[in-house]
Design a protein around this motif. Structure first.
Motif, PDB file in Angstrom:
ATOM      1  N   ILE A  71       0.714  -1.167  -0.033  1.00 27.96           N
ATOM      2  CA  ILE A  71      -0.029   0.238   0.058  1.00 27.96           C
ATOM      3  C   ILE A  71       0.851   1.119   0.013  1.00 27.96           C
ATOM      4  O   ILE A  71       0.670   2.361  -0.663  1.00 27.96           O
ATOM      5  CB  ILE A  71      -0.960  -0.027   1.159  1.00 27.96           C
ATOM      6  N   GLU A  72       2.077   1.294   0.877  1.00 22.14           N
ATOM      7  CA  GLU A  72       2.867   2.485   0.633  1.00 22.14           C
ATOM      8  C   GLU A  72       3.642   2.579  -0.550  1.00 22.14           C
ATOM      9  O   GLU A  72       3.544   3.732  -1.169  1.00 22.14           O
ATOM     10  CB  GLU A  72       3.895   2.314   1.858  1.00 22.14           C
ATOM     11  N   LYS A  73       3.792   1.727  -1.381  1.00 17.00           N
ATOM     12  CA  LYS A  73       4.212   1.513  -2.785  1.00 17.00           C
ATOM     13  C   LYS A  73       3.194   2.290  -3.510  1.00 17.00           C
ATOM     14  O   LYS A  73       3.688   2.981  -4.063  1.00 17.00           O
ATOM     15  CB  LYS A  73       4.760   0.360  -3.362  1.00 17.00           C
ATOM     16  N   LEU A  74       1.987   1.643  -3.509  1.00 15.84           N
ATOM     17  CA  LEU A  74       1.023   2.186  -4.336  1.00 15.84           C
ATOM     18  C   LEU A  74       0.610   3.784  -4.046  1.00 15.84           C
ATOM     19  O   LEU A  74       0.569   4.836  -4.819  1.00 15.84           O
ATOM     20  CB  LEU A  74      -0.378   1.683  -4.179  1.00 15.84           C
ATOM     21  N   GLN A  75       0.849   4.260  -2.656  1.00 15.93           N
ATOM     22  CA  GLN A  75       0.281   5.641  -2.185  1.00 15.93           C
ATOM     23  C   GLN A  75       1.557   6.393  -2.910  1.00 15.93           C
ATOM     24  O   GLN A  75       1.379   7.597  -2.884  1.00 15.93           O
ATOM     25  CB  GLN A  75       0.363   5.789  -0.631  1.00 15.93           C
ATOM     26  N   GLU A  77       2.809   6.405  -5.483  1.00 11.98           N
ATOM     27  CA  GLU A  77       2.702   6.575  -7.088  1.00 11.98           C
ATOM     28  C   GLU A  77       1.525   7.432  -7.549  1.00 11.98           C
ATOM     29  O   GLU A  77       1.409   8.086  -8.521  1.00 11.98           O
ATOM     30  CB  GLU A  77       2.622   4.988  -7.798  1.00 11.98           C
ATOM     31  N   ARG A  78       0.457   7.513  -6.681  1.00 15.73           N
ATOM     32  CA  ARG A  78      -0.802   8.139  -6.808  1.00 15.73           C
ATOM     33  C   ARG A  78      -1.532   8.377  -5.514  1.00 15.73           C
ATOM     34  O   ARG A  78      -1.365   7.673  -4.625  1.00 15.73           O
ATOM     35  CB  ARG A  78      -1.503   7.497  -7.931  1.00 15.73           C
ATOM     36  N   HIS A  79      -2.548   9.251  -5.515  1.00 12.86           N
ATOM     37  CA  HIS A  79      -3.309   9.528  -4.336  1.00 12.86           C
ATOM     38  C   HIS A  79      -4.452   8.421  -4.628  1.00 12.86           C
ATOM     39  O   HIS A  79      -5.099   8.245  -5.572  1.00 12.86           O
ATOM     40  CB  HIS A  79      -3.844  10.739  -4.548  1.00 12.86           C
ATOM     41  N   TYR A  80      -4.855   7.861  -3.572  1.00 13.87           N
ATOM     42  CA  TYR A  80      -6.075   7.069  -3.135  1.00 13.87           C
ATOM     43  C   TYR A  80      -6.945   7.718  -2.292  1.00 13.87           C
ATOM     44  O   TYR A  80      -6.662   8.127  -0.939  1.00 13.87           O
ATOM     45  CB  TYR A  80      -5.790   6.007  -2.721  1.00 13.87           C
ATOM     46  N   ASP A  81      -8.333   7.677  -2.725  1.00 17.01           N
ATOM     47  CA  ASP A  81      -9.428   8.427  -2.141  1.00 17.01           C
ATOM     48  C   ASP A  81      -9.911   7.615  -0.843  1.00 17.01           C
ATOM     49  O   ASP A  81     -10.577   7.986   0.157  1.00 17.01           O
ATOM     50  CB  ASP A  81     -10.500   8.588  -3.042  1.00 17.01           C
ATOM     51  N   GLU A  82      -9.824   6.090  -1.060  1.00 16.37           N
ATOM     52  CA  GLU A  82     -10.213   5.394   0.079  1.00 16.37           C
ATOM     53  C   GLU A  82      -9.422   4.051  -0.005  1.00 16.37           C
ATOM     54  O   GLU A  82      -9.003   3.557  -1.118  1.00 16.37           O
ATOM     55  CB  GLU A  82     -11.698   4.837  -0.287  1.00 16.37           C
ATOM     56  N   GLY A 105     -11.740   8.703  -7.464  1.00 19.74           N
ATOM     57  CA  GLY A 105     -10.836   8.891  -8.407  1.00 19.74           C
ATOM     58  C   GLY A 105     -10.188   7.430  -8.359  1.00 19.74           C
ATOM     59  O   GLY A 105     -10.057   6.770  -9.303  1.00 19.74           O
ATOM     60  N   ASN A 106      -9.502   7.088  -7.280  1.00 13.32           N
ATOM     61  CA  ASN A 106      -8.606   5.686  -7.089  1.00 13.32           C
ATOM     62  C   ASN A 106      -9.121   5.289  -5.664  1.00 13.32           C
ATOM     63  O   ASN A 106      -9.110   5.996  -4.847  1.00 13.32           O
ATOM     64  CB  ASN A 106      -7.251   6.007  -7.159  1.00 13.32           C
ATOM     65  N   ILE A 107      -9.301   3.883  -5.707  1.00 18.36           N
ATOM     66  CA  ILE A 107      -9.491   3.272  -4.419  1.00 18.36           C
ATOM     67  C   ILE A 107      -8.831   1.667  -4.353  1.00 18.36           C
ATOM     68  O   ILE A 107      -8.390   1.337  -5.318  1.00 18.36           O
ATOM     69  CB  ILE A 107     -11.057   2.871  -4.312  1.00 18.36           C
TER      70      ILE A 107
END
Length: 225
Positions: A71-75, A77-82, A105-107
């Motif tokens: 999850i920290e890797k994904l965060q 790379e982009r913003h996640y709303d939930e 936008g992204n979840i």
């Protein structure tokens, strides 16, 4: 929209996420659905993602390290709303929640498994916990598909007739009225004459009345909410 699904059994998601409306929406570029195997983020030789719970309970618990690392890797790379965790003690999933998620936008959807997940994941990563019903499943993969399917079909352009999604059950708090198609008569059973009349206002009134009646008979709790 982008939906990232985190799981220890990605094979369970291959078919449902790549057929029908979900497949077409991805081909049109309306949504990107990416499945991540949590075993890829475990660093021991056996790619272990679970361990025994402290306190001596039965069952296994999903470990912190693979989940936090992914999850920290994904965060980064982009913003996640939930960041959603599928859990039987989450908020009940309904059309209102699907409508809300479809505007984001992204979840991320984290599929629960085993006995559950280390509570530190819920405390420090998860922003929303969702349940699809008061029962326990083997894992959160099926709930993840349910969440994604209900959300994607609401994205403009995902289905051929956008008005169809807006008239689905629960969009107005009611069940759908009865629907019919050709032939107009089958085994002596006729389609209600009003639906063949071409009178749009009267047809709309009939449908609304039928929706209220069916909701009162089948799901009276919806009228009391």
């Amino acid at each position: 929209m982008r939906i990232d699904i985190l799981t220890v059994v990605p094979e369970l998601l291959v078919s449902p996420l790549n057929e029908s409306i979900l497949k077409r929406a991805q081909e049109k570029g309306l949504v990107e659905i990416v499945v991540h195997n949590l075993h890829d983020y475990a660093h021991d030789r056996r790619k272990t993602t679970d361990d025994y719970p402290f306190g001596g309970e039965a069952g296994m618990v999903l470990k912190c390290e693979p989940v936090f690392e992914l999850i920290e890797k994904l965060q980064s790379e982009r913003h996640y709303d939930e960041i959603i965790y599928t859990s039987p003690d989450g908020v009940p999933y309904n059309q209102h929640e699907a409508n809300r998620l479809s505007t984001l936008g992204n979840i991320i959807i984290l599929c629960g498994h085993y006995k559950g997940i280390d509570h530190r994941i819920r405390e420090h990563l998860v922003t929303r916990e969702i349940s699809i019903g008061d029962y326990v499943l083997t894992g959160g993969e099926i709930p993840a598909v349910v969440i994604a399917d209900a959300v994607v079909r609401l994205i403009p352009g995902a289905i051929g007739d956008e008005q169809s999604a807006l008239s689905d059950s629960f969009q107005d708090g009611l069940l759908e009225p009865p629907v019919y198609t050709r032939p107009a008569e089958y085994k002596g059973w006729r389609v209600p004459d009003i639906l063949l009349s071409g009178h749009e206002a009267r047809i709309a009134d009939w449908k609304h009345t039928q929706a209220i009646e069916r909701t009162r008979r089948l799901r009276p709790n919806l009228l009391n909410d």
